[in-house]
Scaffold this motif. Structure first.
Motif, PDB file in Angstrom:
ATOM      1  N   SER A  38      36.877  22.191  65.871  1.00 12.77           N
ATOM      2  CA  SER A  38      36.363  22.732  67.138  1.00 12.77           C
ATOM      3  C   SER A  38      34.865  23.029  67.024  1.00 12.77           C
ATOM      4  N   ARG A  39      34.437  23.522  65.870  1.00 15.82           N
ATOM      5  CA  ARG A  39      33.011  23.818  65.665  1.00 15.82           C
ATOM      6  C   ARG A  39      32.206  22.522  65.641  1.00 15.82           C
ATOM      7  N   ARG A  40      32.765  21.506  64.977  1.00 13.32           N
ATOM      8  CA  ARG A  40      32.105  20.201  64.909  1.00 13.32           C
ATOM      9  C   ARG A  40      31.953  19.630  66.328  1.00 13.32           C
ATOM     10  N   ALA A  68      18.209  28.136  59.257  1.00 19.32           N
ATOM     11  CA  ALA A  68      19.126  28.896  58.403  1.00 19.32           C
ATOM     12  C   ALA A  68      19.870  29.966  59.208  1.00 19.32           C
ATOM     13  N   ASP A  69      19.216  30.506  60.238  1.00 17.23           N
ATOM     14  CA  ASP A  69      19.874  31.530  61.065  1.00 17.23           C
ATOM     15  C   ASP A  69      20.693  30.897  62.195  1.00 17.23           C
ATOM     16  N   ARG A  70      20.845  29.590  62.157  1.00 15.17           N
ATOM     17  CA  ARG A  70      21.642  28.799  63.105  1.00 15.17           C
ATOM     18  C   ARG A  70      20.955  28.580  64.453  1.00 15.17           C
ATOM     19  N   SER A  71      19.725  29.040  64.580  1.00 12.03           N
ATOM     20  CA  SER A  71      19.029  28.757  65.844  1.00 12.03           C
ATOM     21  C   SER A  71      18.593  27.288  65.844  1.00 12.03           C
ATOM     22  N   PRO A  72      18.577  26.658  67.017  1.00 12.01           N
ATOM     23  CA  PRO A  72      18.196  25.239  67.076  1.00 12.01           C
ATOM     24  C   PRO A  72      16.692  25.064  66.861  1.00 12.01           C
ATOM     25  N   VAL A  73      16.318  24.011  66.135  1.00 10.42           N
ATOM     26  CA  VAL A  73      14.900  23.717  65.884  1.00 10.42           C
ATOM     27  C   VAL A  73      14.518  22.534  66.772  1.00 10.42           C
ATOM     28  N   ILE A  82      20.988  25.777  74.006  1.00  6.92           N
ATOM     29  CA  ILE A  82      22.334  25.176  73.986  1.00  6.92           C
ATOM     30  C   ILE A  82      23.349  26.292  74.183  1.00  6.92           C
ATOM     31  N   THR A  83      24.412  25.995  74.941  1.00  5.59           N
ATOM     32  CA  THR A  83      25.533  26.923  75.011  1.00  5.59           C
ATOM     33  C   THR A  83      26.834  26.143  75.006  1.00  5.59           C
ATOM     34  N   HIS A  84      27.864  26.734  74.421  1.00  7.05           N
ATOM     35  CA  HIS A  84      29.203  26.154  74.557  1.00  7.05           C
ATOM     36  C   HIS A  84      30.233  27.260  74.595  1.00  7.05           C
ATOM     37  N   THR A  85      31.251  27.006  75.372  1.00 10.56           N
ATOM     38  CA  THR A  85      32.400  27.892  75.416  1.00 10.56           C
ATOM     39  C   THR A  85      33.583  26.978  75.687  1.00 10.56           C
ATOM     40  N   LYS A 146      22.760  38.963  78.718  1.00 12.93           N
ATOM     41  CA  LYS A 146      22.071  39.468  77.528  1.00 12.93           C
ATOM     42  C   LYS A 146      21.999  38.386  76.440  1.00 12.93           C
ATOM     43  N   GLU A 147      23.026  37.548  76.349  1.00 11.99           N
ATOM     44  CA  GLU A 147      22.945  36.452  75.368  1.00 11.99           C
ATOM     45  C   GLU A 147      21.851  35.469  75.800  1.00 11.99           C
ATOM     46  N   THR A 148      21.750  35.226  77.100  1.00 15.80           N
ATOM     47  CA  THR A 148      20.651  34.376  77.589  1.00 15.80           C
ATOM     48  C   THR A 148      19.297  35.013  77.268  1.00 15.80           C
ATOM     49  N   VAL A 149      19.196  36.310  77.457  1.00 14.13           N
ATOM     50  CA  VAL A 149      17.937  37.012  77.161  1.00 14.13           C
ATOM     51  C   VAL A 149      17.583  36.831  75.679  1.00 14.13           C
ATOM     52  N   TYR A 150      18.592  36.942  74.824  1.00 18.60           N
ATOM     53  CA  TYR A 150      18.316  36.784  73.384  1.00 18.60           C
ATOM     54  C   TYR A 150      17.831  35.367  73.085  1.00 18.60           C
ATOM     55  N   LYS A 151      18.436  34.378  73.749  1.00 21.13           N
ATOM     56  CA  LYS A 151      18.038  32.989  73.501  1.00 21.13           C
ATOM     57  C   LYS A 151      16.629  32.694  74.028  1.00 21.13           C
ATOM     58  N   VAL A 152      16.194  33.451  75.013  1.00 23.41           N
ATOM     59  CA  VAL A 152      14.816  33.331  75.505  1.00 23.41           C
ATOM     60  C   VAL A 152      13.862  34.071  74.553  1.00 23.41           C
ATOM     61  N   TRP A 153      14.276  35.240  74.127  1.00 25.67           N
ATOM     62  CA  TRP A 153      13.426  36.145  73.329  1.00 25.67           C
ATOM     63  C   TRP A 153      13.212  35.614  71.909  1.00 25.67           C
ATOM     64  N   HIS A 154      14.302  35.257  71.229  1.00 23.88           N
ATOM     65  CA  HIS A 154      14.224  34.978  69.793  1.00 23.88           C
ATOM     66  C   HIS A 154      13.269  33.830  69.432  1.00 23.88           C
ATOM     67  N   PRO A 155      13.297  32.692  70.156  1.00 22.71           N
ATOM     68  CA  PRO A 155      12.362  31.624  69.775  1.00 22.71           C
ATOM     69  C   PRO A 155      10.897  32.025  69.937  1.00 22.71           C
ATOM     70  N   LEU A 161      17.344  41.349  68.687  1.00 27.78           N
ATOM     71  CA  LEU A 161      17.429  42.202  69.877  1.00 27.78           C
ATOM     72  C   LEU A 161      18.888  42.601  70.015  1.00 27.78           C
ATOM     73  N   ASP A 162      19.161  43.887  69.977  1.00 24.96           N
ATOM     74  CA  ASP A 162      20.531  44.370  70.127  1.00 24.96           C
ATOM     75  C   ASP A 162      20.908  44.359  71.613  1.00 24.96           C
ATOM     76  N   PHE A 163      22.214  44.380  71.878  1.00 24.75           N
ATOM     77  CA  PHE A 163      22.664  44.411  73.282  1.00 24.75           C
ATOM     78  C   PHE A 163      22.143  45.644  74.012  1.00 24.75           C
ATOM     79  N   ASP A 165      19.275  46.858  73.615  1.00 25.64           N
ATOM     80  CA  ASP A 165      17.818  46.749  73.723  1.00 25.64           C
ATOM     81  C   ASP A 165      17.353  46.104  75.026  1.00 25.64           C
ATOM     82  N   ALA A 166      18.299  45.690  75.864  1.00 25.29           N
ATOM     83  CA  ALA A 166      17.913  45.168  77.179  1.00 25.29           C
ATOM     84  C   ALA A 166      18.724  45.914  78.233  1.00 25.29           C
ATOM     85  N   THR A 167      18.074  46.278  79.315  1.00 24.17           N
ATOM     86  CA  THR A 167      18.753  46.907  80.448  1.00 24.17           C
ATOM     87  C   THR A 167      18.758  45.895  81.578  1.00 24.17           C
TER      88      THR A 167
HETATM   89  C1  LIG Z   1      22.997  33.557  69.167  1.00 22.85           C
HETATM   90  C2  LIG Z   1      24.007  33.995  70.208  1.00 22.85           C
HETATM   91  C3  LIG Z   1      23.274  34.543  71.421  1.00 22.85           C
HETATM   92  C4  LIG Z   1      24.815  32.748  70.635  1.00 22.85           C
HETATM   93  O1  LIG Z   1      25.637  33.024  71.731  1.00 22.85           O
HETATM   94  P1  LIG Z   1      27.207  32.683  71.733  1.00 22.85           P
HETATM   95  O2  LIG Z   1      27.810  33.150  73.012  1.00 22.85           O
HETATM   96  O3  LIG Z   1      27.778  33.187  70.462  1.00 22.85           O
HETATM   97  O4  LIG Z   1      27.334  31.134  71.696  1.00 22.85           O
HETATM   98  P2  LIG Z   1      26.789  30.005  72.669  1.00 22.85           P
HETATM   99  O5  LIG Z   1      27.737  28.883  72.530  1.00 22.85           O
HETATM  100  O6  LIG Z   1      26.464  30.441  74.046  1.00 22.85           O
HETATM  101  O7  LIG Z   1      25.424  29.616  71.966  1.00 22.85           O
HETATM  102  C5  LIG Z   1      25.442  29.038  70.714  1.00 22.85           C
HETATM  103  C6  LIG Z   1      24.131  28.331  70.536  1.00 22.85           C
HETATM  104  O8  LIG Z   1      23.077  29.271  70.565  1.00 22.85           O
HETATM  105  C7  LIG Z   1      21.994  28.708  69.857  1.00 22.85           C
HETATM  106  N1  LIG Z   1      21.404  29.756  69.034  1.00 22.85           N
HETATM  107  C8  LIG Z   1      21.893  30.292  67.895  1.00 22.85           C
HETATM  108  N2  LIG Z   1      21.051  31.237  67.440  1.00 22.85           N
HETATM  109  C9  LIG Z   1      20.019  31.284  68.307  1.00 22.85           C
HETATM  110  C10 LIG Z   1      18.825  32.041  68.361  1.00 22.85           C
HETATM  111  N3  LIG Z   1      18.535  32.959  67.432  1.00 22.85           N
HETATM  112  N4  LIG Z   1      17.971  31.834  69.378  1.00 22.85           N
HETATM  113  C11 LIG Z   1      18.243  30.900  70.326  1.00 22.85           C
HETATM  114  N5  LIG Z   1      19.362  30.136  70.325  1.00 22.85           N
HETATM  115  C12 LIG Z   1      20.234  30.339  69.327  1.00 22.85           C
HETATM  116  C13 LIG Z   1      22.544  27.541  69.027  1.00 22.85           C
HETATM  117  O9  LIG Z   1      22.070  26.338  69.591  1.00 22.85           O
HETATM  118  C14 LIG Z   1      24.043  27.680  69.197  1.00 22.85           C
HETATM  119  O10 LIG Z   1      24.741  26.472  69.269  1.00 22.85           O
HETATM  120  P3  LIG Z   1      24.860  25.508  67.989  1.00 22.85           P
HETATM  121  O11 LIG Z   1      25.167  26.409  66.829  1.00 22.85           O
HETATM  122  O12 LIG Z   1      25.940  24.555  68.318  1.00 22.85           O
HETATM  123  O13 LIG Z   1      23.501  24.868  67.869  1.00 22.85           O
HETATM  124  C15 LIG Z   1      25.015  35.064  69.686  1.00 22.85           C
HETATM  125  O14 LIG Z   1      25.832  34.503  68.695  1.00 22.85           O
HETATM  126  C16 LIG Z   1      24.331  36.283  69.105  1.00 22.85           C
HETATM  127  O15 LIG Z   1      23.941  36.319  67.939  1.00 22.85           O
HETATM  128  N6  LIG Z   1      24.216  37.370  69.907  1.00 22.85           N
HETATM  129  C17 LIG Z   1      23.702  38.628  69.441  1.00 22.85           C
HETATM  130  C18 LIG Z   1      22.285  38.858  69.892  1.00 22.85           C
HETATM  131  C19 LIG Z   1      22.251  39.139  71.348  1.00 22.85           C
HETATM  132  O16 LIG Z   1      22.795  38.386  72.137  1.00 22.85           O
HETATM  133  N7  LIG Z   1      21.591  40.238  71.731  1.00 22.85           N
HETATM  134  C20 LIG Z   1      21.487  40.615  73.096  1.00 22.85           C
HETATM  135  C21 LIG Z   1      20.047  40.984  73.376  1.00 22.85           C
HETATM  136  S1  LIG Z   1      19.834  41.687  74.979  1.00 22.85           S
END
Ligand SMILES: CC(C)(COP(=O)(O)OP(=O)(O)OC[C@H]1O[C@@H](n2cnc3c(N)ncnc32)[C@H](O)[C@@H]1OP(=O)(O)O)[C@@H](O)C(=O)NCCC(=O)NCCS
Length: 218
Positions: A38-40, A68-73, A82-85, A146-155, A161-163, A165-167
Motif C-alpha cells: 500500500s505504501r509503494r 531523509a525526513d520524507r519530504s519531497p525534493v 503530494i497527498t494521498h489517502t 493544518k497538514e496543508t499549512v505544514y506542507k506550505v511552511w516546511h519547504p 510546526l505543531d498542530f 502552532d497554527a490557529t
Molecule cells: C508530513 C505530513 C503533513 C503528511 O501528511 P499526511 O496526512 O500524513 O499524508 P499525506 O498523504 O497527505 O502527505 C504525504 C506526503 O507529504 C509529503 N511530505 C512529507 N513530509 C513533508 C514535509 N516536511 N513538507 C512537505 N511535504 C511533506 C510527501 O510527499 C508525502 O508523500 P510521499 O511520502 O508519498 O512522498 C504529516 O505526516 C505530518 O508530519 N504532520 C505533522 C506536522 C503538521 O501537520 N503540523 C501541523 C502544523 S499547523
C-alpha cells in the motif's frame, strides 16, 4: 484539487494506472526495499501525478526523490506538494517564479477520536467549530487544513510546526480557511519574511475533505 488552486499551479489527480506506474531510479531509493504494497502504491501514485503535473507545465519528467525526513525534493526551480489517502492521490507543481510554496491534503471523512482532536484543535477552534453548520465534522477539516499549512511552511522555513502552532478559522460559505502561525514560531524562523498567515481553500464532498493553499511570492 484543481478547484482549490490558482491556474499557475498544475494539478494531477491519480487515475487507476498511476498506482502501479514506474518509479524513476532516484525515487525508488527513497521508498526502501521493505515498503509494504500500500505504501509503494501511494508513493508511486504521488510520483506519477507529480510527473504529469510537470508535463502540464511543459517540463520534462524529472525525479522527485524523498529527503531523509520524507519530504519531497522538487527539481530546481519548482515547488510542489503530494497527498494521498485511501484510494485518492494528487500532486501539484508550480514554478518557483509563480508561487513561493504550495501545499495540499486529502482526508477520508471520519470522526477524530477525542484525544486526537485535543491535539489538533486549540480551545478557540473548538468553540468556532461548535458554531459552524451541523453535518460536517469540522475538526477533521481543521486537521487537513493544518497538514496543508505544514506542507506550505516546511519547504520554506525548514522547521517543525505543531498542530497547536497554527490557529485556523474556517469560512464554510466561501470554502476558505485562514491559518495564523504562532508568533513564537515565526520569530524563530531563520528565513527572510517567514509566513505569518496562510490562506487556503477547502471542500467537503462525498467521502473526502480536501484542502490546499499557496504562499504567494514575497
Ligand atoms: C508530513 C505530513 C503533513 C503528511 O501528511 P499526511 O496526512 O500524513 O499524508 P499525506 O498523504 O497527505 O502527505 C504525504 C506526503 O507529504 C509529503 N511530505 C512529507 N513530509 C513533508 C514535509 N516536511 N513538507 C512537505 N511535504 C511533506 C510527501 O510527499 C508525502 O508523500 P510521499 O511520502 O508519498 O512522498 C504529516 O505526516 C505530518 O508530519 N504532520 C505533522 C506536522 C503538521 O501537520 N503540523 C501541523 C502544523 S499547523
Amino acid at each position: 484539487m484543481r478547484d482549490l488552486l490558482p491556474p499557475t499551479v498544475a494539478v494531477a489527480v491519480a487515475g487507476p494506472t498511476d498506482w502501479a506506474g514506474e518509479l524513476l531510479a532516484a525515487e525508488a531509493a527513497g521508498l526502501g526495499e521493505r515498503a509494504v504494497l500500500s505504501r509503494r502504491q501511494d508513493f508511486t501514485a504521488g510520483r506519477s501525478c507529480a510527473r504529469r503535473a510537470m508535463a502540464a507545465l511543459g517540463l520534462p519528467a524529472a525525479p522527485v526523490p524523498a529527503a531523509a525526513d520524507r519530504s519531497p525534493v522538487w527539481p530546481a526551480g519548482l515547488v510542489g506538494t503530494i497527498t494521498h489517502t485511501r484510494g485518492y492521490c494528487a500532486a501539484a507543481v508550480a514554478r518557483a517564479t509563480d508561487v513561493r510554496s504550495v501545499g495540499m491534503d486529502a482526508e477520508r471523512l471520519r470522526e477524530l477520536k477525542p484525544g486526537v482532536r485535543r491535539l489538533i484543535c486549540r480551545p478557540e477552534e473548538e468553540r468556532w467549530c461548535a458554531r459552524l453548520p451541523a453535518g460536517v465534522h469540522w475538526p477533521l477539516v481543521l486537521f487537513s487544513a493544518k497538514e496543508t499549512v505544514y506542507k506550505v511552511w516546511h519547504p520554506v522555513v525548514g522547521s517543525w510546526l505543531d498542530f497547536q502552532d497554527a490557529t485556523v478559522e474556517l469560512d464554510p460559505d466561501a470554502g476558505v480557511f485562514t491559518a495564523r502561525i504562532a508568533p513564537a514560531r515565526v520569530a524563530e524562523a531563520t528565513v527572510a519574511d517567514p509566513p505569518t498567515v496562510v490562506t487556503g481553500r477547502f471542500v467537503v464532498e462525498d467521502d473526502l475533505v480536501r484542502t490546499a493553499a499557496v504562499l504567494p511570492l514575497r
